[in-house]
Design an enzyme around this catalytic site. Sequence first.
Site, short mmCIF file in Angstrom:
data_model
loop_
_atom_site.label_atom_id
_atom_site.label_comp_id
_atom_site.label_asym_id
_atom_site.label_seq_id
_atom_site.Cartn_x
_atom_site.Cartn_y
_atom_site.Cartn_z
N HIS A 53 -6.38 -3.38 -4.06
CA HIS A 53 -6.66 -2.28 -3.14
C HIS A 53 -6.78 -1.01 -4.00
O HIS A 53 -6.14 -0.93 -5.05
CB HIS A 53 -5.45 -2.18 -2.19
CG HIS A 53 -5.62 -1.22 -1.06
ND1 HIS A 53 -5.46 0.13 -1.21
CD2 HIS A 53 -5.89 -1.42 0.24
CE1 HIS A 53 -5.63 0.72 -0.04
NE2 HIS A 53 -5.90 -0.20 0.86
N ASP A 112 2.12 -5.10 -5.88
CA ASP A 112 1.76 -4.43 -4.64
C ASP A 112 1.97 -5.44 -3.52
O ASP A 112 1.17 -6.37 -3.35
CB ASP A 112 0.30 -3.98 -4.74
CG ASP A 112 -0.25 -3.52 -3.39
OD1 ASP A 112 0.46 -3.61 -2.38
OD2 ASP A 112 -1.42 -3.07 -3.37
N GLN A 165 0.52 -6.57 1.50
CA GLN A 165 0.10 -7.68 2.36
C GLN A 165 0.98 -8.91 2.18
O GLN A 165 0.74 -9.94 2.80
CB GLN A 165 -1.37 -8.06 2.06
CG GLN A 165 -2.37 -6.95 2.28
CD GLN A 165 -2.53 -6.59 3.76
OE1 GLN A 165 -2.17 -7.35 4.65
NE2 GLN A 165 -3.05 -5.40 4.02
N LYS A 219 3.17 -2.24 7.88
CA LYS A 219 2.49 -3.54 7.83
C LYS A 219 3.48 -4.67 8.10
O LYS A 219 3.15 -5.85 7.98
CB LYS A 219 1.83 -3.73 6.47
CG LYS A 219 0.71 -2.70 6.24
CD LYS A 219 -0.20 -3.13 5.15
CE LYS A 219 -1.02 -2.00 4.59
NZ LYS A 219 -2.26 -1.77 5.30
N CYS A 230 -11.05 -0.61 1.35
CA CYS A 230 -10.45 0.11 0.21
C CYS A 230 -10.31 -0.82 -0.98
O CYS A 230 -9.28 -0.79 -1.69
CB CYS A 230 -9.09 0.70 0.57
SG CYS A 230 -9.13 1.83 1.93
N1 PMP Z 1 -2.26 -2.46 -1.06
C1 PMP Z 1 -2.78 -3.35 -0.23
C2 PMP Z 1 -3.01 -4.76 -0.71
C3 PMP Z 1 -3.09 -2.98 1.08
O1 PMP Z 1 -3.62 -3.88 1.91
C4 PMP Z 1 -2.85 -1.66 1.49
C5 PMP Z 1 -3.18 -1.20 2.89
N2 PMP Z 1 -4.39 -1.65 3.38
C6 PMP Z 1 -2.28 -0.76 0.58
C7 PMP Z 1 -2.00 -1.20 -0.69
C8 PMP Z 1 -1.98 0.63 0.95
O2 PMP Z 1 -1.01 0.69 1.94
P1 PMP Z 1 -0.62 2.07 2.58
O3 PMP Z 1 -1.87 2.65 3.16
O4 PMP Z 1 0.39 1.73 3.62
O5 PMP Z 1 -0.07 2.91 1.48
#
Ligand code: PMP
Length: 406
Positions: free
Chosen positions: A119, A196, A199, A222, A360
Site C-alpha cells: 500500500h 504492515d 489487512q 479495519k 492506493c
Molecule cells: N496498509 C494496507 C495494506 C492497507 O490496506 C491500508 C488501508 N487501505 C493501509 C496500509 C493504510 O491504513 P490507514 O488508512 O488506516 O492508515
Amino acid sequence: MQENIWRKDFPILETKVYGKPLIYLDNGATSQMPSQVINRIYEHYQKEHGNIHRGIHYLSEESTKAVEDTRELVKNYINAKNVESIIFTQNTTDSINIVAASIGLENDGGGIVTTEMEHHSNFVPWQQACKHSGRQFFVSPVVDGELDIDELENILKNNSIRLVACAHVSNVTGTVNPIKRVIELAHKYGAEVLIDGAQGILHLPVDVEELGCDYYCFSAHKMIGPTGVGVLYGKTDCLEKLEPVRYGGGMVDEVLEENTTWGNLPYRFEAGTPNIGGIIGLGEAIKYLMEHDVELIRKYEDYLLNYAYEKISSIEHVKILGHPAKRAGAISFVVDGAHPYDIASMLDKAGIAVRSGSHCAQPILRTFDVTATVRVTPNFYNTREEIDYFCQTLDKVINMLRKYSI
Ligand code: PMP
C-alpha cells in the site's frame, strides 16, 4: 457452514441504500462497528471523558484507566511481551510514518527494502525517508501477486539493509505473505522488519513474539473499531533506539531551555492528547472479537472468501488478479470490456458497496499491467446470500456494460 451469528450486532447493515438493502463488501477500506463498540464510545463521552495521564480527578483517572486497559488488551491480543511496546497512533499510516521518519534521521547508511505489493502507506514514507537521508531504496519484486523471496534474499545478501517493510496481507490481491520467512531472512542479514498489518490484524492470528517481527502496525477501523486510532507495536530494544519525531506534551521527562529529555516508552512516542474515545473503542472491538470466538470468525471468513472466489471466477469476462497460495480478505478483478468505475457505480445503485480504483497500491497494479480493479472484501458479518446477490448483479452489470461498449 452455520448461520451468521454476528450480523445482528452490526446496526449499519440494516441500512437501505436507494431503497435496497445495503450489501457492504468494502471492509478492506474500513470495517463496520458492532453496537457494543458504538455504545462503549458513547458511554465514554457520556460518563467518563477527561484528559488522560494529567489530572488527579475522577474523570481523568477513569479515562486513563480505560486507555491503559486497552493497551493491555492490545498487548495480549497480539501476544506482545511488554505493554511498553504498544504505542497508540492515528492509524497504520501514522505508525509507519513514525518509524520511517525516525530511521530517516539516522546516519548508518543502510538501505530500506519495501515490496511492489505495498500500500502507498508502506512505500512512500520509506521512499521519502531514503530521499532525505541518502539511504538506498529497494523495491523487492512481486510476480503474479506473490513476493519473489529469492529476489528479496538477493537484495539482502548484496547490500547493507537497515529495515525490510512488508505487508502481512496485500490489500489488492489478498495474498497472505510468508512473513515468518521474510522476518527470518531479514534477521539473517542483520536487518529489522516492519510488518504492515492493516489487512492482517482481523483476518489472521497475529503473535508478534512467535513471528519475531521488530514492528507491527495496524488500524482500529479495519478490525471493527473506530477511525482515528492505530497501533505501532515495536520490540522495546528497537523502540529504545528510535528518536521521537513528534514533540510536545506527554512525551517528555525534563524540559530545559537548552535541551529536553524523553519520557519512558511508550509515552515517548505519544505526543499530545490522543484519540481517547477511539482507543477505548478499539479496546471494546478487541473484547468483541475475543468474546465471540475469533477462531470461528476467521474460519467463517475463510469459507466465505473461498465461496466468493469460486463464484466470481465462474462469471464470464472476469479476470481475478493473482492466485496466491493463501488468500485473506480481498479479491480484486478486472473485466474485459467494462471499466471498474462503471461496474462499481452500477453495483452501488443496486445497494452493493465495493471498491474500484488503484487501492492506493499503484506499484502492484503495474505488475498486472492494469490501472484499476474492482475489489471485493467480505467480513465475518457478510453472508453467502449477499455474495450470491452480488454475483448475480455483477453478471448483469457486465452484460449491460459490454453491450453498450461494443
Ligand atoms: N496498509 C494496507 C495494506 C492497507 O490496506 C491500508 C488501508 N487501505 C493501509 C496500509 C493504510 O491504513 P490507514 O488508512 O488506516 O492508515
